[in-house]
Design a protein around this motif. Structure first.
Motif, mmCIF file in Angstrom:
data_model
loop_
_atom_site.group_PDB
_atom_site.id
_atom_site.type_symbol
_atom_site.label_atom_id
_atom_site.label_comp_id
_atom_site.label_asym_id
_atom_site.label_seq_id
_atom_site.Cartn_x
_atom_site.Cartn_y
_atom_site.Cartn_z
ATOM 1 N N GLY A 169 0.790 -1.100 0.017
ATOM 2 C CA GLY A 169 0.123 -0.052 0.063
ATOM 3 C C GLY A 169 0.773 1.223 -0.141
ATOM 4 O O GLY A 169 0.205 2.240 -0.311
ATOM 5 N N ASP A 170 2.039 1.364 0.256
ATOM 6 C CA ASP A 170 3.183 2.168 0.476
ATOM 7 C C ASP A 170 3.595 2.656 -1.007
ATOM 8 O O ASP A 170 3.373 1.756 -1.869
ATOM 9 N N SER A 171 4.188 3.445 -1.073
ATOM 10 C CA SER A 171 4.904 3.961 -2.498
ATOM 11 C C SER A 171 6.234 3.613 -2.583
ATOM 12 O O SER A 171 6.937 3.363 -1.439
ATOM 13 N N LYS A 206 19.804 15.179 -15.649
ATOM 14 C CA LYS A 206 20.191 13.788 -16.450
ATOM 15 C C LYS A 206 19.562 12.829 -15.396
ATOM 16 O O LYS A 206 20.285 11.775 -14.849
ATOM 17 N N HIS A 207 18.543 12.929 -14.796
ATOM 18 C CA HIS A 207 18.053 11.726 -13.782
ATOM 19 C C HIS A 207 16.516 11.381 -14.283
ATOM 20 O O HIS A 207 15.630 12.397 -14.620
ATOM 21 N N PHE A 208 16.077 10.210 -14.054
ATOM 22 C CA PHE A 208 14.760 9.787 -14.283
ATOM 23 C C PHE A 208 14.318 8.750 -12.924
ATOM 24 O O PHE A 208 15.179 8.080 -12.523
ATOM 25 N N SER A 209 13.052 9.040 -12.640
ATOM 26 C CA SER A 209 12.555 8.193 -11.419
ATOM 27 C C SER A 209 11.542 7.117 -11.881
ATOM 28 O O SER A 209 10.519 7.644 -12.653
ATOM 29 N N LEU A 210 11.239 6.330 -11.260
ATOM 30 C CA LEU A 210 10.071 5.338 -11.342
ATOM 31 C C LEU A 210 9.305 5.487 -10.120
ATOM 32 O O LEU A 210 10.163 5.183 -8.831
ATOM 33 N N HIS A 211 8.060 5.494 -9.932
ATOM 34 C CA HIS A 211 7.265 5.749 -9.041
ATOM 35 C C HIS A 211 5.943 4.694 -9.081
ATOM 36 O O HIS A 211 5.335 4.492 -9.957
ATOM 37 N N ILE A 212 6.021 3.906 -8.004
ATOM 38 C CA ILE A 212 4.905 2.955 -8.065
ATOM 39 C C ILE A 212 4.059 3.420 -6.666
ATOM 40 O O ILE A 212 4.459 3.243 -5.666
ATOM 41 N N THR A 213 2.776 3.340 -6.943
ATOM 42 C CA THR A 213 1.958 4.033 -5.791
ATOM 43 C C THR A 213 1.133 2.569 -5.392
ATOM 44 O O THR A 213 0.856 1.515 -6.191
ATOM 45 N N GLU A 214 0.429 2.619 -4.273
ATOM 46 C CA GLU A 214 -0.386 1.471 -3.683
ATOM 47 C C GLU A 214 0.335 0.095 -4.101
ATOM 48 O O GLU A 214 -0.191 -0.511 -4.744
#
Lengths: 111, 111
Positions: free
Chosen positions: B16-18, B71-79
């Motif tokens: 449930g966290d990100s 020059k950076h990129f991020s992946l975010h996964i919610t829930e």
């Protein structure tokens, strides 16, 4: 749509022997990639083909590794002679544009 | 050549966290940034990608952000869900050529 096919799935050889891997990309995909993935690491690009021409082979150890894609479809990757440090999963991928689709890989163990 | 760094190497979150995974790249000519999910013993699967003309892209619980200047990129996964547990790889490419992968992040979602 069928995916990228690879064979064999597993191979065990002794050092100094030779081995070959086969890849059949998704139909119509002009670009084909071979990667080496050592356990616990990200895939490392070995060679990239566009149709039957080589786009990039800068990270291919050319003294022992070779690859070909003669008719612009199937490809083979060969190692001769193999070393212990070649133990890895060899992944083939193909793409039509930029998105890559990976095959199941060949797990090579060199003893 | 391109150098892609990925952090953290391991990440544990409660269900449930990100979860956030970050990558940096060095080659300003890179313009295509895919993210792959790899479950144990399986092939990498493309989960989301972003091109350099876009700052953010979202697909249900997954989002990717890109900062070209830094020059950076991020992946975010919610829930997050237990089935999100896997190794995640970022990559940088020049329009589908010369793919360079990060070292991977092992994500564990604790039920």
């Amino acid at each position: 749509e069928a995916g990228v096919a690879q064979s064999p799935r597993y191979k065990i050889i002794e050092k100094r022997q030779s081995v070959a891997f086969w890849c059949n990309p998704i139909s119509g995909h002009a670009t084909l990639y071979w990667y080496q993935q050592i356990l616990g690491q990200g895939p490392k690009l070995l060679i990239q083909f566009q149709n039957n021409g080589v786009v990039d082979d800068s990270q291919l150890p050319k003294d022992r590794f070779s690859a070909e894609r003669l008719k612009g479809v199937d490809s083979t990757l060969k190692i001769q002679p193999a070393k212990l440090e070649d133990s890895a999963v060899y992944l083939c991928a193909s793409s039509l544009a930029a998105e890559q689709y990976f095959g199941p890989g060949t797990r090579l163990t060199v003893t | 050549g391109e150098n892609v760094e990925q952090h953290p190497s391991t990440l544990s979150v409660q269900e449930g966290d990100s979860a956030v995974i970050k990558c940096t790249y060095s080659d300003s000519a890179s313009n295509y940034f895919p993210w792959y999910k790899q479950e144990l013993g399986k092939r990498p699967q493309l989960i989301i990608d972003i091109r350099s003309n876009v700052g953010e892209k979202k697909d249900q619980r997954i989002a990717v952000t890109l900062n070209k200047t830094a020059k950076h990129f991020s992946l975010h996964i919610t829930e997050t869900q237990p089935e999100d547990s896997a190794v995640y790889f970022c990559a940088a490419s020049r329009a589908g050529n010369q793919f360079y992968f990060g070292t991977g992040t092992s994500l564990t979602v604790i039920p």
